[in-house]
Each structure stands twice: as structure tokens, then as C-alpha cells.
Design an enzyme around this catalytic site. Structure first.
Site, PDB file in Angstrom:
ATOM      1  N   SER A   1       0.971  -1.180  -0.054  1.00  0.00           N
ATOM      2  CA  SER A   1      -0.098  -0.015   0.195  1.00  0.00           C
ATOM      3  C   SER A   1       0.914   1.227   0.202  1.00  0.00           C
ATOM      4  O   SER A   1       1.532   1.521   0.990  1.00  0.00           O
ATOM      5  CB  SER A   1      -0.720   0.248   1.166  1.00  0.00           C
ATOM      6  OG  SER A   1      -1.596   1.045   1.270  1.00  0.00           O
TER       7      SER A   1
ATOM      8  N   HIS B   1      -0.719  -1.064  -4.382  1.00  0.00           N
ATOM      9  CA  HIS B   1      -2.018  -0.950  -4.020  1.00  0.00           C
ATOM     10  C   HIS B   1      -2.274   0.573  -4.086  1.00  0.00           C
ATOM     11  O   HIS B   1      -1.304   1.418  -3.178  1.00  0.00           O
ATOM     12  CB  HIS B   1      -2.085  -1.493  -2.568  1.00  0.00           C
ATOM     13  CG  HIS B   1      -3.675  -1.348  -2.381  1.00  0.00           C
ATOM     14  ND1 HIS B   1      -4.551  -2.312  -2.769  1.00  0.00           N
ATOM     15  CD2 HIS B   1      -4.307  -0.707  -1.398  1.00  0.00           C
ATOM     16  CE1 HIS B   1      -5.635  -2.121  -2.159  1.00  0.00           C
ATOM     17  NE2 HIS B   1      -5.758  -0.792  -1.272  1.00  0.00           N
TER      18      HIS B   1
ATOM     19  N   ASP C   1      -4.436   3.497  -2.983  1.00  0.00           N
ATOM     20  CA  ASP C   1      -5.874   4.016  -2.560  1.00  0.00           C
ATOM     21  C   ASP C   1      -6.259   5.290  -2.948  1.00  0.00           C
ATOM     22  O   ASP C   1      -5.616   6.370  -2.699  1.00  0.00           O
ATOM     23  CB  ASP C   1      -5.602   4.180  -0.802  1.00  0.00           C
ATOM     24  CG  ASP C   1      -5.510   2.756  -0.208  1.00  0.00           C
ATOM     25  OD1 ASP C   1      -6.617   1.739  -0.342  1.00  0.00           O
ATOM     26  OD2 ASP C   1      -4.637   2.415   0.401  1.00  0.00           O
TER      27      ASP C   1
ATOM     28  N   MET D   1      -9.058   7.973  -2.556  1.00  0.00           N
ATOM     29  CA  MET D   1     -10.154   8.505  -1.662  1.00  0.00           C
ATOM     30  C   MET D   1     -10.630   9.888  -2.281  1.00  0.00           C
ATOM     31  O   MET D   1      -9.714  10.788  -2.588  1.00  0.00           O
ATOM     32  CB  MET D   1      -9.724   8.644  -0.242  1.00  0.00           C
ATOM     33  CG  MET D   1      -8.812   7.435   0.062  1.00  0.00           C
ATOM     34  SD  MET D   1      -8.547   7.577   1.870  1.00  0.00           S
ATOM     35  CE  MET D   1      -7.503   6.007   2.261  1.00  0.00           C
TER      36      MET D   1
ATOM     37  N   HIS E   1      -7.368   1.076  -5.430  1.00  0.00           N
ATOM     38  CA  HIS E   1      -8.675   0.733  -4.556  1.00  0.00           C
ATOM     39  C   HIS E   1      -9.348   1.988  -4.580  1.00  0.00           C
ATOM     40  O   HIS E   1      -8.960   3.069  -3.989  1.00  0.00           O
ATOM     41  CB  HIS E   1      -8.217   0.217  -3.164  1.00  0.00           C
ATOM     42  CG  HIS E   1      -9.200   0.380  -2.050  1.00  0.00           C
ATOM     43  ND1 HIS E   1      -9.068  -0.200  -0.844  1.00  0.00           N
ATOM     44  CD2 HIS E   1     -10.514  -0.043  -2.304  1.00  0.00           C
ATOM     45  CE1 HIS E   1      -9.856  -0.184  -0.160  1.00  0.00           C
ATOM     46  NE2 HIS E   1     -11.066  -0.380  -0.995  1.00  0.00           N
TER      47      HIS E   1
ATOM     48  N   MET F   1     -12.073   4.080  -3.269  1.00  0.00           N
ATOM     49  CA  MET F   1     -12.807   4.672  -1.906  1.00  0.00           C
ATOM     50  C   MET F   1     -13.551   5.850  -2.299  1.00  0.00           C
ATOM     51  O   MET F   1     -13.190   6.987  -1.782  1.00  0.00           O
ATOM     52  CB  MET F   1     -11.775   4.680  -0.856  1.00  0.00           C
ATOM     53  CG  MET F   1     -11.731   3.240  -0.162  1.00  0.00           C
ATOM     54  SD  MET F   1     -10.430   3.497   1.180  1.00  0.00           S
ATOM     55  CE  MET F   1      -8.886   3.306   0.102  1.00  0.00           C
TER      56      MET F   1
ATOM     57  N   MET G   1     -12.307  -5.779   3.373  1.00  0.00           N
ATOM     58  CA  MET G   1     -11.606  -4.881   4.522  1.00  0.00           C
ATOM     59  C   MET G   1     -11.675  -5.471   5.847  1.00  0.00           C
ATOM     60  O   MET G   1     -12.931  -5.670   6.223  1.00  0.00           O
ATOM     61  CB  MET G   1     -12.619  -3.524   4.095  1.00  0.00           C
ATOM     62  CG  MET G   1     -12.456  -2.697   2.830  1.00  0.00           C
ATOM     63  SD  MET G   1     -10.554  -2.070   2.384  1.00  0.00           S
ATOM     64  CE  MET G   1     -10.369  -0.966   3.905  1.00  0.00           C
TER      65      MET G   1
ATOM     66  N   ASP H   1      -7.422  -6.195   3.125  1.00  0.00           N
ATOM     67  CA  ASP H   1      -6.643  -5.012   3.075  1.00  0.00           C
ATOM     68  C   ASP H   1      -7.153  -4.258   4.697  1.00  0.00           C
ATOM     69  O   ASP H   1      -7.920  -4.162   4.898  1.00  0.00           O
ATOM     70  CB  ASP H   1      -7.182  -3.938   2.056  1.00  0.00           C
ATOM     71  CG  ASP H   1      -6.385  -2.506   2.094  1.00  0.00           C
ATOM     72  OD1 ASP H   1      -5.597  -2.022   2.911  1.00  0.00           O
ATOM     73  OD2 ASP H   1      -7.042  -1.805   1.577  1.00  0.00           O
TER      74      ASP H   1
ATOM     75  N   GLY I   1       1.164  -2.090   4.237  1.00  0.00           N
ATOM     76  CA  GLY I   1       1.691  -0.843   4.040  1.00  0.00           C
ATOM     77  C   GLY I   1       2.924  -0.667   5.117  1.00  0.00           C
ATOM     78  O   GLY I   1       4.158  -1.086   4.365  1.00  0.00           O
TER      79      GLY I   1
END
Length: 225
Positions: A9, A34, A36, A38, A68, A70, A140, A174, A196
């Protein structure tokens, strides 16, 4: 038997040297990175978007970016992420009313499609049809968009339920995954490892990556018997 895949991550990386950090992980044995994404709506935080992914992809053309998403309205960002070089577009089941059409849109842009569920969403919310059409399923084990959370072991049975229904599917976990929590996840049947700080902050990331892979591959071999 599905193989172990490591997807570090990048939220745990040094963003000032993002491309170099990604290269460091790939050199250490990571297959995926990965990312993320957001939006401040689906989750309270804002992280990276397509422009940052574009820069990383430009510097590392063969990188597999596990995105990913979000985000609210995940349908809205498929083209942007595809244009940025995303390889896998994983949306939250909670954020869409038509996952089948979204999976098709993702595939139409030559990306793999992933479906994620948050801790309070049961694995049975992923219907057989959705699970079959998706390329990856993400469970998750922390609440999305919040930092500093502990691994939620109550989510682990969802991995086992999904593995029973989808024995050849990539299943990702995750949130709080590392050497101390890998065994319980591996025994439940997941094979895509998002970690991570456990990797990025390790003195020898390649050793941690190999340990995580070995643990998952051993568990998968037992499940295959």
C-alpha cells in the site's frame, strides 16, 4: 490453487519519492502496487487521483496499479483511471447500485474489476453473479479511509465464505495485515496481500515480502488438498 500476490500500500510510502518507492517494492518482489484513491465523500479523507497515477505509470510503464477506489459514484472515474494506466479498478459494493454494469465498463477499458466490501457488509452481499464476473474480491479488515486502526478479526470468516464459493478467484485482504496477522488470513483462504508499514518501514522489505508470500502459498497448498 491461486498464487500469492503482494500489493504494498503506497499510502505508507514516502510520497516525495513515490516512483522510487514503487520501484523499491517491485525490486523486493511485489507484483502489484496498491493505490488508495479517496475522494472525501465516500470516506472522509482525500489522497491521490488520476494525475498522480499518470506520473507513476509514466515513470514505471509496466507497473500493475491495483487501484482501490474509495469513492462515491465509482462509475464516474473508470475512464480517468484507465487513461492513467490503472490495471485493476476495485470499487466498493456499498457505493453503487449496479455492480454488473460497472464491472462491464471496467472490462471495456481493459482493466481488471475488483469488488470491495467494508467491515459491516456481509460477504453474502457479493452475489454469485457479481463474484463470478469480478476478477478480484476485497475484504476490508479495517474501516476504509481511517488511519491507525487495528485489524478486525471478525472480518476473517468472510474470506473463508468467499473462498468456498470462488475457489479460483483472487481474494484480497486490506487493513492491518502484516507478519502478526498473516496466518489467520492465509488460513481463511486469501491470496492477495495488501500491507503498508509492515513492508515499507521494514529494514529488509524483500524478507517481509517473501515471508508473507510463503505463508500464503503454504496455506493455499493445504486448502488445495
Amino acid at each position: 490453487m491461486v498464487k500469492a500476490i503482494i500489493s504494498p500500500s503506497v499510502l505508507a510510502s514516502d510520497f516525495g519519492n513515490l516512483s522510487a518507492e514503487c520501484r523499491r517494492m517491485i525490486k523486493g518482489g511485489a507484483e502489484w502496487l496498491h493505490m488508495d484513491v479517496m475522494d472525501g465523500h465516500f470516506v472522509p479523507n482525500i489522497t491521490m487521483g488520476a494525475p498522480i497515477l499518470t506520473c507513476v505509470h509514466k515513470g514505471i510503464p509496466d507497473i500493475f496499479m491495483d487501484c482501490h477506489m474509495m469513492v462515491a459514484q465509482p462509475e464516474k472515474w473508470v475512464n480517468d483511471i484507465a487513461d492513467a494506466g490503472g490495471a485493476l479498478y476495485c470499487f466498493h459494493l456499498e457505493a453503487t447500485s449496479d455492480p454488473i454494469s460497472l464491472i462491464k465498463a471496467i472490462h471495456d477499458r481493459n482493466m481488471k474489476a475488483g469488488v470491495a466490501i467494508s467491515p459491516d457488509t456481509p460477504s453474502t452481499a457479493i452475489t454469485d453473479e457479481v463474484g463470478e464476473k469480478a476478477d478480484m474480491l476485497l475484504v476490508m479488515t479495517v474501516y476504509p479511509g481511517r488511519g491507525g486502526q487495528k485489524f478486525l478479526d471478525r472480518c476473517v470468516p468472510k474470506v473463508a465464505e468467499l473462498r468456498t464459493r470462488f475457489p479460483q478467484k483472487d481474494i484480497e485482504v486490506d487493513g492491518g495485515v502484516g507478519p502478526k496477522t498473516i496466518d489467520v488470513c492465509a488460513d481463511a483462504g486469501f491470496n492477495v496481500i495488501v500491507a503498508g508499514t509492515a513492508i515499507f518501514n521494514a529494514p529488509n522489505p524483500e524478507e517481509v515480502i517473501q515471508f508473507l508470500k510463503d505463508t500464503v502459498n503454504t496455506a493455499q497448498a493445504k486448502l488445495a488438498k
